[in-house]
Design a protein around this motif. Structure first.
Motif, short mmCIF file in Angstrom:
data_model
loop_
_atom_site.label_atom_id
_atom_site.label_comp_id
_atom_site.label_asym_id
_atom_site.label_seq_id
_atom_site.Cartn_x
_atom_site.Cartn_y
_atom_site.Cartn_z
N MET A 246 -20.64 -14.91 12.62
CA MET A 246 -19.57 -15.79 13.09
C MET A 246 -18.26 -15.01 13.17
N ASP A 247 -17.51 -15.22 14.19
CA ASP A 247 -16.20 -14.59 14.38
C ASP A 247 -15.26 -15.03 13.26
N THR A 248 -14.54 -14.06 12.63
CA THR A 248 -13.66 -14.40 11.51
C THR A 248 -12.50 -15.29 11.92
N THR A 249 -12.16 -15.34 13.20
CA THR A 249 -11.09 -16.24 13.62
C THR A 249 -11.56 -17.69 13.59
N GLN A 250 -12.87 -17.93 13.63
CA GLN A 250 -13.42 -19.27 13.60
C GLN A 250 -13.95 -19.65 12.21
N LYS A 251 -14.24 -18.67 11.39
CA LYS A 251 -14.83 -18.91 10.07
C LYS A 251 -13.82 -19.55 9.13
N ARG A 252 -14.28 -20.49 8.32
CA ARG A 252 -13.47 -21.08 7.26
C ARG A 252 -13.91 -20.42 5.95
N PHE A 253 -13.01 -19.69 5.35
CA PHE A 253 -13.33 -18.99 4.11
C PHE A 253 -13.38 -19.98 2.96
N GLN A 254 -14.40 -19.83 2.14
CA GLN A 254 -14.59 -20.73 1.00
C GLN A 254 -14.05 -20.13 -0.30
N THR A 255 -14.02 -18.81 -0.38
CA THR A 255 -13.55 -18.15 -1.60
C THR A 255 -12.55 -17.06 -1.23
N PHE A 256 -11.74 -16.71 -2.21
CA PHE A 256 -10.79 -15.63 -1.99
C PHE A 256 -11.53 -14.31 -1.77
N GLU A 257 -12.64 -14.12 -2.44
CA GLU A 257 -13.42 -12.88 -2.27
C GLU A 257 -13.89 -12.72 -0.83
N GLU A 258 -14.22 -13.81 -0.17
CA GLU A 258 -14.58 -13.76 1.25
C GLU A 258 -13.35 -13.50 2.12
N PHE A 259 -12.24 -14.06 1.72
CA PHE A 259 -11.01 -14.01 2.52
C PHE A 259 -10.32 -12.65 2.47
N TYR A 260 -10.32 -11.98 1.32
CA TYR A 260 -9.49 -10.79 1.15
C TYR A 260 -9.80 -9.67 2.14
N PRO A 261 -11.06 -9.36 2.46
CA PRO A 261 -11.30 -8.35 3.50
C PRO A 261 -10.68 -8.73 4.85
N PHE A 262 -10.75 -10.00 5.21
CA PHE A 262 -10.10 -10.48 6.43
C PHE A 262 -8.59 -10.28 6.33
N TYR A 263 -8.02 -10.63 5.17
CA TYR A 263 -6.58 -10.47 4.94
C TYR A 263 -6.17 -9.01 5.12
N LEU A 264 -6.92 -8.10 4.54
CA LEU A 264 -6.59 -6.67 4.67
C LEU A 264 -6.69 -6.22 6.12
N ASN A 265 -7.65 -6.73 6.85
CA ASN A 265 -7.80 -6.39 8.26
C ASN A 265 -6.59 -6.85 9.07
N GLU A 266 -5.96 -7.93 8.64
CA GLU A 266 -4.76 -8.44 9.30
C GLU A 266 -3.50 -7.68 8.90
N HIS A 267 -3.64 -6.69 8.01
CA HIS A 267 -2.51 -5.90 7.52
C HIS A 267 -2.81 -4.41 7.65
N ARG A 268 -3.34 -4.00 8.79
CA ARG A 268 -3.66 -2.58 9.01
C ARG A 268 -2.43 -1.74 9.29
N ASN A 269 -1.40 -2.35 9.84
CA ASN A 269 -0.19 -1.62 10.19
C ASN A 269 0.61 -1.29 8.93
#
Length: 104
Positions: free
Chosen positions: A1-24
């Protein structure tokens, strides 16, 4: 599933997405500066008992972060979809930058 559509249930699932949004690097640095100023404002309010300083917390915290996202990262802050996980991510990334786990 595309991470833009996924609903994260836990912070552990969310944090890799969060880091990907902060590459700059500039975006990460702006988050770090904003978080540091937030901590300084809290300390100043506690020391001086100038509680009116606390209204600056969201302005500074979100202000620096959103400048990073809109002008350097060119994405929409995760805060809009995941406010609690995003706040947690800010402080985990702050710690990870302090400890060298994430590049400055």
């Amino acid at each position: 599933m595309d991470t833009t559509q996924k609903r994260f249930q836990t912070f552990e699932e969310f944090y890799p997405f969060y880091l990907n949004e902060h590459r700059n690097q500039t975006c990460r640095r702006l988050h770090f500066v904003g978080s540091t100023i937030v901590l300084a404002l809290i300390a100043a309010a506690l020391i001086t008992r100038e509680w009116n300083l606390l209204w600056l917390l969201p302005v500074v915290g979100y202000g620096f972060a959103w400048v990073g996202h809109f002008f350097f990262e060119h994405n929409r802050p995760a805060t809009f979809k995941y406010p609690l996980f995003s706040l947690m991510g800010d402080w985990v990334m702050f710690r990870d930058m302090l400890t060298g786990r994430i590049a400055w």
